[in-house]
Design an enzyme around this catalytic site. Structure first.
Site, PDB file in Angstrom:
ATOM      1  N   SER A  86      13.288  32.610  18.284  1.00 17.35           N
ATOM      2  CA  SER A  86      12.016  33.318  18.224  1.00 17.35           C
ATOM      3  C   SER A  86      12.204  34.834  18.212  1.00 17.35           C
ATOM      4  CB  SER A  86      11.124  32.857  19.381  1.00 17.35           C
ATOM      5  OG  SER A  86       9.806  33.330  19.235  1.00 17.35           O
ATOM      6  N   ASP A 146       6.020  25.637  11.530  1.00 22.13           N
ATOM      7  CA  ASP A 146       5.945  26.950  12.173  1.00 22.13           C
ATOM      8  C   ASP A 146       4.870  27.802  11.510  1.00 22.13           C
ATOM      9  OD1 ASP A 146       6.371  29.387  13.389  1.00 22.13           O
ATOM     10  OD2 ASP A 146       8.549  29.327  13.190  1.00 22.13           O
ATOM     11  N   HIS A 164       6.534  26.274  15.992  1.00 19.92           N
ATOM     12  CA  HIS A 164       7.278  27.394  16.565  1.00 19.92           C
ATOM     13  C   HIS A 164       7.675  27.102  18.012  1.00 19.92           C
ATOM     14  CE1 HIS A 164       8.604  31.586  16.355  1.00 19.92           C
ATOM     15  NE2 HIS A 164       8.230  31.689  17.616  1.00 19.92           N
TER      16      HIS A 164
END
Length: 315
Positions: free
Chosen positions: A116, A213, A243
């Protein structure tokens, strides 16, 4: 395999001066029969502590790796500072401090796993530091675009002094003025700025995207990877994931398996994922996760008690 399944990580403290420190946890290899060439550093995503990655550390340790985790400065977790003062440059400083600390201890062969927001930090520095390989998962490549999708508005188009100070990102106050000012002053915000930093990377590199995502565009990841100098690079998809790589146990296990397979492969200088790894059982993962949470709570209580003692001593 040595019977160390439920052992706690070794707790280290890096003193950076001014009563500030970075807390580091070291998990020793739990499969002594398998010799690995590299130590793995895990850089946690935004609002994630190192104990959130207990399971991944166990997977890697069960496959012969020494694993290093740390909590960034000005972040959630056990290191100094509050998350409302976090910036990408603070995250960069934290990662570089840990890498330097390892090299001072003659731990020079390092593979980095970053997810991330921390992946954007990894992209910033990976071409400039001596890594053996890089693995990213749902890595942010276009920070401005990701923030707009996560916050439902492009706050980076606003003048800094007009941006709300209480923006909530991943359940925490972003400290938006500090964060946004740093983004612009140090060129963290755009896809082009990320590519400019990572393009000279010449080590093995695997990027994992998630097909669900909503925060990171897969075509932007492909564009970034296509601009990387290394001839050993590959993109894989975490099928069924968003995500949030911990949204359920199926997704989480797939994440652990994929990161471990990538680490084993890249340790051999290969980008094709190995077929088999050693998986810890669910009971062991549960026990180590609970034990690490208890260790975190114990350290937090010790920190609070020390602060209270200082206050009383100053009265």
């Amino acid at each position: 395999m040595e019977n160390t399944q439920h052992s706690l990580p070794i707790d280290h403290v890096i003193d950076i001066g001014d009563n500030r420190y970075i807390r580091v946890w070291e998990t020793k290899p739990k499969n002594k029969e398998t010799k690995r060439n590299n130590t793995i550093v895990i850089a946690s995503g935004f609002a994630r502590r190192m104990d959130h990655f207990a399971g991944l550390a166990e997977y890697l340790a069960n496959n012969g790796f020494r694993v290093i985790r740390y909590d960034s400065l000005n972040h959630v977790g056990l290191s100094s500072g509050e998350i409302k003062q976090f910036s990408m440059s603070v995250g960069k400083h934290s990662l570089l401090t840990v890498i330097d600390w390892l090299k001072e201890r003659n731990i020079n062969n390092i593979g980095l796993i970053a997810s991330s927001l921390s992946a954007r930090i990894a992209y910033e520095v990976a071409a400039e530091i001596d890594l053996s390989f890089l693995i990213t998962a749902v890595g942010v490549v276009n920070l401005r675009s990701t923030l707009e999708k996560a916050l439902k508005y492009d706050y980076l188009q606003m003048e800094v002094n007009t941006i709300p100070e209480d923006l909530i990102f991943e359940g925490h106050n972003l400290g938006s003025k500090v964060f946004v000012t740093d983004c612009f002053e140090n060129n963290w915000d755009s896809l082009d700025s990320t590519i400019n930093k990572i393009c000279e990377l010449d080590i093995p590199f695997i990027a994992f995207t998630s097909d669900g995502d909503d925060w990171v565009c897969q075509h932007e990841v492909k564009h970034l990877v296509s601009n990387v100098k290394s001839d050993k690079k590959k993109i894989y998809s975490l099928v069924g994931s968003s995500h949030d790589l911990g949204e359920n146990l199926v997704v989480l296990r797939n994440f652990y398996q994929s990161m471990t397979k990538a680490a084993v492969s890249l340790d051999r200088q290969l980008v094709e994922l190995v077929d088999e790894i050693i998986e810890p059982n669910f009971e062991d993962l549960t026990v180590i996760t609970v034990n690490e949470r208890r260790l975190k709570n114990k350290i937090e209580n010790e920190i609070i008690n020390r602060l209270a003692d200082r206050v009383l001593a100053s009265v």
